[in-house]
Design a protein around this motif. Structure first.
Motif, PDB file in Angstrom:
ATOM      1  N   GLU A   8       0.819  -1.218   0.000  1.00 16.22           N
ATOM      2  CA  GLU A   8       0.000   0.000   0.000  1.00 16.22           C
ATOM      3  C   GLU A   8       0.851   1.266   0.000  1.00 16.22           C
ATOM      4  N   ALA A   9       2.069   1.181   0.519  1.00 16.31           N
ATOM      5  CA  ALA A   9       2.936   2.360   0.608  1.00 16.31           C
ATOM      6  C   ALA A   9       3.385   2.863  -0.762  1.00 16.31           C
ATOM      7  N   PHE A  10       3.161   2.072  -1.820  1.00 15.37           N
ATOM      8  CA  PHE A  10       3.623   2.445  -3.155  1.00 15.37           C
ATOM      9  C   PHE A  10       2.478   2.916  -4.063  1.00 15.37           C
ATOM     10  N   ALA A  11       1.373   3.254  -3.465  1.00 11.05           N
ATOM     11  CA  ALA A  11       0.207   3.683  -4.236  1.00 11.05           C
ATOM     12  C   ALA A  11       0.552   4.875  -5.129  1.00 11.05           C
ATOM     13  N   GLY A  12       0.290   4.732  -6.435  1.00 10.79           N
ATOM     14  CA  GLY A  12       0.503   5.808  -7.397  1.00 10.79           C
ATOM     15  C   GLY A  12       1.946   6.076  -7.760  1.00 10.79           C
ATOM     16  N   LEU A  13       2.873   5.240  -7.312  1.00 12.50           N
ATOM     17  CA  LEU A  13       4.296   5.476  -7.557  1.00 12.50           C
ATOM     18  C   LEU A  13       4.855   4.530  -8.616  1.00 12.50           C
ATOM     19  N   ARG A  14       5.920   4.973  -9.264  1.00 13.68           N
ATOM     20  CA  ARG A  14       6.639   4.138 -10.231  1.00 13.68           C
ATOM     21  C   ARG A  14       7.791   3.466  -9.483  1.00 13.68           C
ATOM     22  N   VAL A  15       7.774   2.142  -9.461  1.00 18.01           N
ATOM     23  CA  VAL A  15       8.679   1.384  -8.604  1.00 18.01           C
ATOM     24  C   VAL A  15       9.586   0.498  -9.443  1.00 18.01           C
ATOM     25  N   VAL A  16      10.893   0.596  -9.198  1.00 19.34           N
ATOM     26  CA  VAL A  16      11.870  -0.327  -9.775  1.00 19.34           C
ATOM     27  C   VAL A  16      12.282  -1.300  -8.685  1.00 19.34           C
TER      28      VAL A  16
ATOM     29  N   VAL B  39      14.375  -5.557 -12.455  1.00 15.32           N
ATOM     30  CA  VAL B  39      15.719  -5.700 -13.017  1.00 15.32           C
ATOM     31  C   VAL B  39      16.528  -6.655 -12.143  1.00 15.32           C
ATOM     32  N   THR B  40      17.329  -7.487 -12.809  1.00 18.92           N
ATOM     33  CA  THR B  40      18.191  -8.429 -12.098  1.00 18.92           C
ATOM     34  C   THR B  40      19.527  -8.538 -12.820  1.00 18.92           C
ATOM     35  N   ARG B  41      20.566  -8.917 -12.079  1.00 17.92           N
ATOM     36  CA  ARG B  41      21.893  -9.093 -12.694  1.00 17.92           C
ATOM     37  C   ARG B  41      21.920 -10.298 -13.620  1.00 17.92           C
ATOM     38  N   ARG B  42      21.227 -11.357 -13.230  1.00 16.67           N
ATOM     39  CA  ARG B  42      21.179 -12.563 -14.061  1.00 16.67           C
ATOM     40  C   ARG B  42      19.733 -12.919 -14.337  1.00 16.67           C
ATOM     41  N   PRO B  43      19.454 -13.579 -15.458  1.00 13.43           N
ATOM     42  CA  PRO B  43      18.082 -14.024 -15.707  1.00 13.43           C
ATOM     43  C   PRO B  43      17.624 -14.954 -14.591  1.00 13.43           C
ATOM     44  N   PRO B  44      16.379 -14.844 -14.147  1.00 15.73           N
ATOM     45  CA  PRO B  44      15.896 -15.735 -13.082  1.00 15.73           C
ATOM     46  C   PRO B  44      15.863 -17.184 -13.558  1.00 15.73           C
ATOM     47  N   VAL B  45      16.119 -18.085 -12.627  1.00 16.69           N
ATOM     48  CA  VAL B  45      16.062 -19.517 -12.913  1.00 16.69           C
ATOM     49  C   VAL B  45      14.825 -20.073 -12.223  1.00 16.69           C
ATOM     50  N   TRP B  46      13.885 -20.551 -13.035  1.00 14.97           N
ATOM     51  CA  TRP B  46      12.648 -21.096 -12.489  1.00 14.97           C
ATOM     52  C   TRP B  46      12.769 -22.607 -12.360  1.00 14.97           C
TER      53      TRP B  46
ATOM     54  N   LEU C  79       6.320 -10.052 -14.150  1.00 19.31           N
ATOM     55  CA  LEU C  79       7.655 -10.619 -13.968  1.00 19.31           C
ATOM     56  C   LEU C  79       8.431 -10.611 -15.288  1.00 19.31           C
ATOM     57  N   ASP C  80       8.237  -9.561 -16.058  1.00 15.16           N
ATOM     58  CA  ASP C  80       8.994  -9.358 -17.295  1.00 15.16           C
ATOM     59  C   ASP C  80      10.298  -8.666 -16.925  1.00 15.16           C
ATOM     60  N   ARG C  81      11.346  -9.434 -16.838  1.00 11.02           N
ATOM     61  CA  ARG C  81      12.604  -8.966 -16.273  1.00 11.02           C
ATOM     62  C   ARG C  81      13.471  -8.227 -17.290  1.00 11.02           C
ATOM     63  N   LEU C  82      14.124  -7.159 -16.823  1.00  8.98           N
ATOM     64  CA  LEU C  82      15.106  -6.431 -17.620  1.00  8.98           C
ATOM     65  C   LEU C  82      16.501  -6.669 -17.038  1.00  8.98           C
ATOM     66  N   PRO C  83      17.542  -6.599 -17.876  1.00  9.14           N
ATOM     67  CA  PRO C  83      18.903  -6.707 -17.326  1.00  9.14           C
ATOM     68  C   PRO C  83      19.217  -5.529 -16.424  1.00  9.14           C
TER      69      PRO C  83
ATOM     70  N   GLU D 233      16.089  11.049 -12.058  1.00  7.13           N
ATOM     71  CA  GLU D 233      14.686  10.710 -12.302  1.00  7.13           C
ATOM     72  C   GLU D 233      14.424   9.216 -12.444  1.00  7.13           C
ATOM     73  N   GLY D 234      15.488   8.387 -12.375  1.00  8.15           N
ATOM     74  CA  GLY D 234      15.251   6.964 -12.546  1.00  8.15           C
ATOM     75  C   GLY D 234      16.532   6.222 -12.868  1.00  8.15           C
ATOM     76  N   VAL D 235      16.399   5.103 -13.583  1.00 10.33           N
ATOM     77  CA  VAL D 235      17.550   4.249 -13.882  1.00 10.33           C
ATOM     78  C   VAL D 235      17.845   4.289 -15.378  1.00 10.33           C
ATOM     79  N   VAL D 236      19.129   4.081 -15.717  1.00 10.38           N
ATOM     80  CA  VAL D 236      19.590   4.309 -17.080  1.00 10.38           C
ATOM     81  C   VAL D 236      20.511   3.166 -17.506  1.00 10.38           C
ATOM     82  N   TRP D 237      20.351   2.733 -18.765  1.00  9.54           N
ATOM     83  CA  TRP D 237      21.233   1.738 -19.367  1.00  9.54           C
ATOM     84  C   TRP D 237      22.140   2.432 -20.388  1.00  9.54           C
ATOM     85  N   ASP D 238      23.305   1.833 -20.618  1.00  8.34           N
ATOM     86  CA  ASP D 238      24.257   2.432 -21.550  1.00  8.34           C
ATOM     87  C   ASP D 238      23.758   2.439 -22.990  1.00  8.34           C
ATOM     88  N   ASP D 239      22.781   1.578 -23.303  1.00  8.26           N
ATOM     89  CA  ASP D 239      22.247   1.570 -24.673  1.00  8.26           C
ATOM     90  C   ASP D 239      21.209   2.670 -24.896  1.00  8.26           C
TER      91      ASP D 239
END
Length: 358
Positions: free
Chosen positions: A166-174, A199-206, A257-261, A269-275
């Motif tokens: 509930e503490a994240f209501a209306g917020l953009r969360v990484v 975002v994760t360092r390695r792809p998740p292993v299910w 659970l659509d993961r990004l590297p 304002e947020g997170v940034v990738w080199d690409d």
């Protein structure tokens, strides 16, 4: 030594591992306060469970194993795990008269006279012939460092501070991290948040196959090999993967659970990738795990060059008076039970071989 209290064994920590150890000490003839003492820095029974967020109900807890000698029965699966397990630990301490002293902060463990260890605390010093360290990891959350982190204008918090969805209501969360906590956060935050990004360092292993006894032994063996080499322990989940249950499947289907590297840096304002990719964020939630709480053992110089304490079973190779339970392969609840029993067995043998100094 006049102002120092003497016991045979000091147990540091009253979570699953510490209570299991205290139970086996009591069961094999050690008397609380006379022969052993349990020191716990938490304000109440429950170990780290008492600090878990309210939305982590008992029904969502994975693999909570009963303490030795007393089952946890008739627990409400919809009740917060902090309440259920806190109440259970409280009953357990009273049933077996373990006399846990709290809140007591252990500052340092040093070499003392007569072959004893000196355990320096906020409530005085104990001299002991053996020490069971059961301090877990909760008090040492791991915060990764990334370029630009200090420029972020939003809020950063760790799983240890997670207040509930509930503490994240209306917020953009990484959400950062590919373990059980990260996926649990992602499954419950989206109904409240404006957007979530994973975002994760390695792809998740299910893990689709059932986690049977053989798989468990293999996983524990991999973690055990690290501590045997003196390397910092990794979690059992890091080698088992995450269970692909119905809730996870729904999260995958819904895109939650659509993961990004892992991003390369953090901006205001947020997170940034080199690409060139950017994700705007109001909150960065670091579900990046914990490290063992062992700094109070530093005066004994137990750490190996690899950064961990080399352990055989539960015994510190560098000092057989020190046993680490709930460390590395015994970090699971069932592992902590077995480790407590093993540590007490070894300590009884050690004390029998080395009579107390006059």
């Amino acid at each position: 030594m006049n102002d120092v209290r003497e016991v045979e064994v000091v147990v540091v920590g009253a979570g699953q591992a510490g209570l299991s150890s205290a139970y086996h000490l009591r069961r094999t003839g050690f008397a609380p306060d006379r022969d052993f003492v349990v020191l716990d820095h938490s304000p109440a029974p429950g170990g780290a469970w008492q600090f878990r967020w309210p939305s982590l109900t008992y029904g969502k807890v994975h693999g909570m194993h009963a303490l030795p000698g007393m089952e946890l029965t008739d627990a409400d699966p919809l009740a917060p795990s902090s309440e259920v397990i806190g109440s259970y630990f409280d009953r357990y301490e009273r049933t077996f008269d373990l006399r846990v002293r709290r809140p007591v902060d252990v500052h340092a463990v040093r070499e003392g006279p007569g072959g004893r260890l000196l355990v320096e605390t906020s409530h005085g010093t104990w001299a002991t012939r053996a020490l069971i360290n059961a301090t877990g990891t909760w008090d040492r959350p791991f915060w990764p460092r990334y370029p630009g982190q200090e420029t972020f204008r939003g809020r950063q918090l760790h799983t240890a501070q997670y207040p509930g969805p509930e503490a994240f209501a209306g917020l953009r969360v990484v959400v950062v991290g590919g373990g059980a906590s990260g996926t649990q956060h992602l499954l419950e935050i989206p109904p409240y948040a404006a957007a979530t990004t994973w975002v994760t360092r390695r792809p998740p292993v299910w893990r689709e196959e059932p986690f049977d006894e053989n798989a468990g032994r293999e996983a524990v063996a991999l973690v055990e090999e690290r501590v045997r080499q003196g390397l910092p322990p990794r979690s059992v989940v890091s080698v088992t993967g995450l269970p692909l249950n119905d809730a996870i499947r729904r999260g995958l289907e819904d895109g939650v659970l659509d993961r990004l590297p892992m991003f390369d840096r953090i901006g205001p304002e947020g997170v940034v990738w080199d690409d060139g990719r950017r994700v705007a964020a109001d909150v960065i939630l670091w579900a990046t795990g914990f490290r063992p709480v062992i700094d109070h053992l530093a005066p004994l110089r137990l750490r190996e060059p690899g950064g961990g304490i080399r352990v055989e079973g539960t015994r510190a190779v560098a000092d057989p008076r020190i046993h680490l339970v709930g460390y590395g392969p015994s970090a699971s609840t069932i592992g902590a039970n077995r480790a407590g029993r093993a540590a007490v067995r070894d300590i009884r043998r050690l004390l029998a071989e080395e009579p107390a100094a006059a």
